[in-house]
Design a protein around this motif. Structure first.
Motif, mmCIF file in Angstrom:
data_model
loop_
_atom_site.group_PDB
_atom_site.id
_atom_site.type_symbol
_atom_site.label_atom_id
_atom_site.label_comp_id
_atom_site.label_asym_id
_atom_site.label_seq_id
_atom_site.Cartn_x
_atom_site.Cartn_y
_atom_site.Cartn_z
ATOM 1 N N ASP A 21 0.828 -1.202 0.000
ATOM 2 C CA ASP A 21 0.000 0.000 0.000
ATOM 3 C C ASP A 21 0.864 1.256 0.000
ATOM 4 O OD1 ASP A 21 -2.716 1.301 0.373
ATOM 5 O OD2 ASP A 21 -1.697 2.047 2.163
ATOM 6 N N TYR A 22 1.917 1.266 0.817
ATOM 7 C CA TYR A 22 2.793 2.436 0.875
ATOM 8 C C TYR A 22 3.524 2.627 -0.447
ATOM 9 C CZ TYR A 22 6.242 5.815 2.504
ATOM 10 O OH TYR A 22 7.007 6.940 2.645
ATOM 11 N N VAL A 23 3.988 1.546 -1.037
ATOM 12 C CA VAL A 23 4.688 1.632 -2.319
ATOM 13 C C VAL A 23 3.773 2.221 -3.383
ATOM 14 C CG1 VAL A 23 5.762 0.316 -4.180
ATOM 15 C CG2 VAL A 23 6.284 -0.235 -1.801
ATOM 16 N N LYS A 24 2.540 1.730 -3.458
ATOM 17 C CA LYS A 24 1.612 2.201 -4.488
ATOM 18 C C LYS A 24 1.305 3.688 -4.328
ATOM 19 C CE LYS A 24 -0.571 -2.204 -5.653
ATOM 20 N NZ LYS A 24 -1.819 -3.017 -5.629
ATOM 21 N N HIS A 25 1.148 4.135 -3.093
ATOM 22 C CA HIS A 25 0.911 5.557 -2.866
ATOM 23 C C HIS A 25 2.157 6.390 -3.193
ATOM 24 C CE1 HIS A 25 -2.739 4.329 -0.626
ATOM 25 N NE2 HIS A 25 -3.156 5.541 -0.961
ATOM 26 N N SER A 26 3.323 5.802 -2.974
ATOM 27 C CA SER A 26 4.581 6.514 -3.211
ATOM 28 C C SER A 26 4.778 6.893 -4.666
ATOM 29 C CB SER A 26 5.774 5.661 -2.759
ATOM 30 O OG SER A 26 5.728 5.412 -1.376
ATOM 31 N N ILE A 27 4.272 6.059 -5.564
ATOM 32 C CA ILE A 27 4.519 6.267 -6.992
ATOM 33 C C ILE A 27 3.274 6.753 -7.725
ATOM 34 C CG2 ILE A 27 6.474 4.686 -7.076
ATOM 35 C CD1 ILE A 27 4.608 2.520 -8.126
ATOM 36 N N GLN A 28 2.346 7.346 -6.961
ATOM 37 C CA GLN A 28 1.197 8.032 -7.533
ATOM 38 C C GLN A 28 1.394 9.539 -7.378
ATOM 39 O OE1 GLN A 28 -1.502 6.681 -9.175
ATOM 40 N NE2 GLN A 28 -0.307 4.782 -9.026
ATOM 41 N N PRO A 29 1.002 10.331 -8.366
ATOM 42 C CA PRO A 29 1.183 11.783 -8.237
ATOM 43 C C PRO A 29 0.378 12.349 -7.076
ATOM 44 C CG PRO A 29 -0.154 11.249 -10.171
ATOM 45 C CD PRO A 29 0.378 9.959 -9.652
ATOM 46 N N ALA A 30 0.999 13.229 -6.326
ATOM 47 C CA ALA A 30 0.314 13.895 -5.226
ATOM 48 C C ALA A 30 -0.759 14.829 -5.791
ATOM 49 C CB ALA A 30 1.320 14.690 -4.399
ATOM 50 N N ASP A 31 -1.853 14.977 -5.070
ATOM 51 C CA ASP A 31 -2.946 15.843 -5.509
ATOM 52 C C ASP A 31 -2.619 17.286 -5.132
ATOM 53 O OD1 ASP A 31 -5.324 16.845 -6.429
ATOM 54 O OD2 ASP A 31 -6.501 16.197 -4.695
ATOM 55 N N LEU A 32 -1.743 17.900 -5.935
ATOM 56 C CA LEU A 32 -1.231 19.231 -5.638
ATOM 57 C C LEU A 32 -1.169 20.078 -6.902
ATOM 58 C CD1 LEU A 32 1.807 18.127 -3.450
ATOM 59 C CD2 LEU A 32 -0.263 19.218 -2.574
ATOM 60 N N LYS A 33 -1.002 21.384 -6.693
ATOM 61 C CA LYS A 33 -0.749 22.293 -7.807
ATOM 62 C C LYS A 33 0.579 22.998 -7.571
ATOM 63 C CE LYS A 33 -5.584 22.982 -8.996
ATOM 64 N NZ LYS A 33 -6.681 23.947 -9.237
ATOM 65 N N ASP A 34 1.197 23.462 -8.668
ATOM 66 C CA ASP A 34 2.430 24.213 -8.512
ATOM 67 C C ASP A 34 2.107 25.680 -8.229
ATOM 68 O OD1 ASP A 34 1.773 25.452 -10.926
ATOM 69 O OD2 ASP A 34 3.199 24.303 -12.102
ATOM 70 N N ASP A 35 3.127 26.522 -8.142
ATOM 71 C CA ASP A 35 2.905 27.910 -7.770
ATOM 72 C C ASP A 35 2.219 28.728 -8.858
ATOM 73 O OD1 ASP A 35 5.004 27.928 -9.514
ATOM 74 O OD2 ASP A 35 6.453 28.815 -8.131
ATOM 75 N N GLU A 36 2.006 28.113 -10.043
ATOM 76 C CA GLU A 36 1.276 28.786 -11.117
ATOM 77 C C GLU A 36 -0.130 28.224 -11.289
ATOM 78 O OE1 GLU A 36 3.740 28.356 -14.542
ATOM 79 O OE2 GLU A 36 5.265 29.766 -13.825
ATOM 80 N N GLY A 37 -0.513 27.319 -10.376
ATOM 81 C CA GLY A 37 -1.858 26.761 -10.409
ATOM 82 C C GLY A 37 -2.028 25.550 -11.289
ATOM 83 N N ASN A 38 -0.928 25.008 -11.823
ATOM 84 C CA ASN A 38 -1.000 23.820 -12.676
ATOM 85 C C ASN A 38 -1.023 22.549 -11.832
ATOM 86 O OD1 ASN A 38 -0.682 25.383 -15.140
ATOM 87 N ND2 ASN A 38 1.445 25.656 -14.505
ATOM 88 N N GLN A 39 -1.828 21.589 -12.260
ATOM 89 C CA GLN A 39 -1.897 20.321 -11.548
ATOM 90 C C GLN A 39 -0.570 19.573 -11.653
ATOM 91 O OE1 GLN A 39 -4.706 19.621 -9.840
ATOM 92 N NE2 GLN A 39 -3.816 17.787 -8.905
ATOM 93 N N ILE A 40 -0.127 19.034 -10.537
ATOM 94 C CA ILE A 40 1.140 18.300 -10.483
ATOM 95 C C ILE A 40 0.909 16.836 -10.849
ATOM 96 C CG2 ILE A 40 2.857 17.373 -8.878
ATOM 97 C CD1 ILE A 40 3.390 20.236 -9.693
ATOM 98 N N ASP A 41 1.747 16.308 -11.748
ATOM 99 C CA ASP A 41 1.632 14.892 -12.095
ATOM 100 C C ASP A 41 2.992 14.200 -12.126
ATOM 101 O OD1 ASP A 41 2.806 15.970 -14.334
ATOM 102 O OD2 ASP A 41 1.266 15.297 -15.750
#
Length: 393
Positions: A305-325
Motif C-alpha cells: 500500500d505504501y509503495v503504491k501511494h509513493s509512486i502516484q502523483p500527489a494531488d497538488l498544484k504548482d505555484d502557477e496553479g498547474n496540476q502536479i503529475d
C-alpha cells in the motif's frame, strides 16, 4: 613625444601589482570578518571545495550503513549483448557517466563503467537519498513507529506545534508541499541548502524552519523537508537514520557493500536530503524493491500500500496553479512512449529508473546532467528512458 623608460614601466607595473595584492588582501580580510561575525564558518569549506562532486565523501564525517549477507544478482544470458542506441551512447559519454546498469527480469542485462569506476565504486547519490528516506518512513509506518503519513509533525518535533506548523503532516513533507521558508538555492553560498551541505548543525537548521504557507496546497521542492523527515525517523525509532537504514533496508536487500551517509559533524546527524554513498548495483536494489511493490525475493519489506501511494502523483498544484503529475513520495514520475516510469534522481544526473511493464530497473551515475527540459525535467532523463525502451522494446 616623451616615452617611458624601461625602469619607469617596471615601476608602474610593480605599483599596479601591489595595488591588486592589497585589494585582494583587503577582500580576504572583509570575507573573514563577515564569516566570523556571522558565524557562517561552513563558507570556508564551501570556498575550498566549491561545487559538490560525486566522489567527495572524504570531505565529510560519515556513518556506515552496514550490509549483511550479500545477495548477488543473477547475470542474464544476454549480458552486455543488447545493442545500445547511438543517441544513448552519446548522452552517456557527453555527460561524463561513470556507471550505467540495466536490470531486466531481475537479472543484470547490461553494465558499463567509465573513468576508473567499477561495480564496487562509491558515488554520491545526492537527492536520490530523499527516496531512501521516503522508503524508511514507510518501514517505520509498517512497524507502528509512525501512525501514518497523516500524522502531525508536532507529534515528534515540538518546534512545529504552533500556527500553520501544527497543520504540517508527514505526507506534506514527502510530497514537497510543506509550505516552509527553506531556500532551495544551490548557487547561493549564503542559502540554507549550501549551509546544510557544508555546515555542521542540521538540527539547528530544522529548528529554524518556519511554515509560512498553508501545508498540503502547493508543490515546492525543498530539501529541508527531508531533513525534517529524518529528524522524525530518529525520534520515532530511537536510532540514527543510517542504523535504521541498515537494519530495515540495506541488510534485508542483501546489499553487496556497506553504504555510507555523510554527517554534519563527527557523531552528528545525517545529511539526509543527500549524500548517501553507494554503487550502481546496490542502488538498483531500491528500484527492484519498488518494481515488486515492496517485495524482495518473496518477503514483503515495505507494505504494498505504501509503495503504491509513493509512486502516484500527489494531488497538488504548482505555484502557477498547474496540476502536479510528476511527483509522489520522493519518487519522480513520467509517462514516456506509453510507459509509466518512476525514478529517483540526484542533481548531477544520478538516477534509478523503474519501468514496471517492461520489468526494467536502470541506474545511471555520472558527473553531469543535461539542460532543463520544461519545468521539472531534464533532457538527459528523456534520452536515458527513450534509449532503454528502444534497447528492450
Amino acid at each position: 613625444m616623451n616615452t617611458l623608460t624601461m625602469k619607469q614601466q617596471s615601476n608602474i607595473f610593480i605599483r599596479i601589482i601591489k595595488g591588486i595584492v592589497i585589494w585582494v588582501l583587503y577582500l580576504i580580510l572583509l570575507l573573514n570578518v563577515f564569516i566570523i561575525g556571522s558565524g557562517k564558518f561552513y563558507l570556508y569549506k564551501a570556498i575550498i571545495y566549491n561545487f559538490p562532486k560525486i566522489d567527495n565523501k572524504d570531505i565529510f564525517e560519515r556513518r556506515v550503513v552496514a550490509n549483511g549477507t550479500p545477495y548477488e544478482f543473477p547475470m542474464s544470458s544476454q549480458y552486455c549483448k543488447t545493442t545500445m542506441p547511438q543517441h544513448l551512447k552519446e548522452t552517456l559519454d557527453t555527460l561524463k557517466s561513470v556507471a550505467f546498469l540495466v536490470m531486466k527480469n531481475d537479472s543484470i542485462n547490461y553494465e558499463k563503467y567509465w573513468d576508473g569506476y567499477g561495480k564496487d565504486s562509491y558515488s554520491n547519490s545526492f537527492s536520490m537519498a530523499k527516496t531512501v528516506v521516503s522508503i524508511l518512513i514507510g518501514l517505520a509506518i509498517d512497524e507502528g513507529k509512525i501512525k501514518s503519513v497523516d500524522e502531525p509533525v508536532s507529534d515528534f518535533l515540538p518546534d512545529f506545534n504552533e500556527g500553520l506548523a501544527a497543520k504540517l503532516t508527514i505526507k506534506h513533507l514527502l510530497t514537497m508541499s510543506s509550505g516552509t521558508n527553506w531556500n532551495e538555492s544551490y548557487s547561493n553560498p549564503l542559502s540554507v541548502t549550501t549551509e546544510a551541505y557544508y555546515g555542521s548543525n542540521i538540527p539547528k537548521l530544522v529548528a529554524n524552519m518556519k511554515v509560512v504557507d498553508e501545508p498540503g496546497k502547493v508543490y515546492k521542492y525543498l530539501s529541508g523537508n527531508t531533513l525534517v523527515l529524518a529528524a522524525i525517523l530518529e525520534k520515532a525509532t530511537n536510532v540514527h537514520v543510517s542504523d535504521y537504514a541498515s537494519m530495515k533496508l540495506w541488510k534485508p536487500l542483501g546489499a553487496s557493500n556497506s553504504a555510507e551517509w555523510a554527517l554534519d559533524k563527527k557523531d552528528g546527524e545525517e545529511k539526509a536530503y543527500c549524500c548517501f554513498f553507494s554503487n550502481a548495483r546496490d542502488f538498483a536494489r531500491i528500484g527492484e524493491l519498488y518494481l515488486h511493490t515492496g517485495n524482495w525475493n518473496g518477503k514483503q519489506i515495505v507494505s504494498e500500500d505504501y509503495v503504491k501511494h509513493s509512486i502516484q502523483p500527489a494531488d497538488l498544484k504548482d505555484d502557477e496553479g498547474n496540476q502536479i503529475d510528476h511527483y509522489g513520495y520522493a519518487w519522480w514520475l513520467i509517462n514516456r512512449k506509453g510507459h509509466q516510469v518512476f525514478y529517483a534522481r540526484g542533481i548531477l544526473g544520478q538516477y534509478v529508473f523503474v519501468i514496471p511493464d517492461m520489468k526494467i530497473v536502470a541506474v545511471r551515475l555520472g558527473k553531469k546532467r543535461g539542460p532543463v527540459n520544461g519545468k521539472f525535467t531534464y533532457t538527459d532523463i528523456m534520452d536515458y528512458v527513450d534509449g532503454i525502451i528502444e534497447m528492450y522494446q
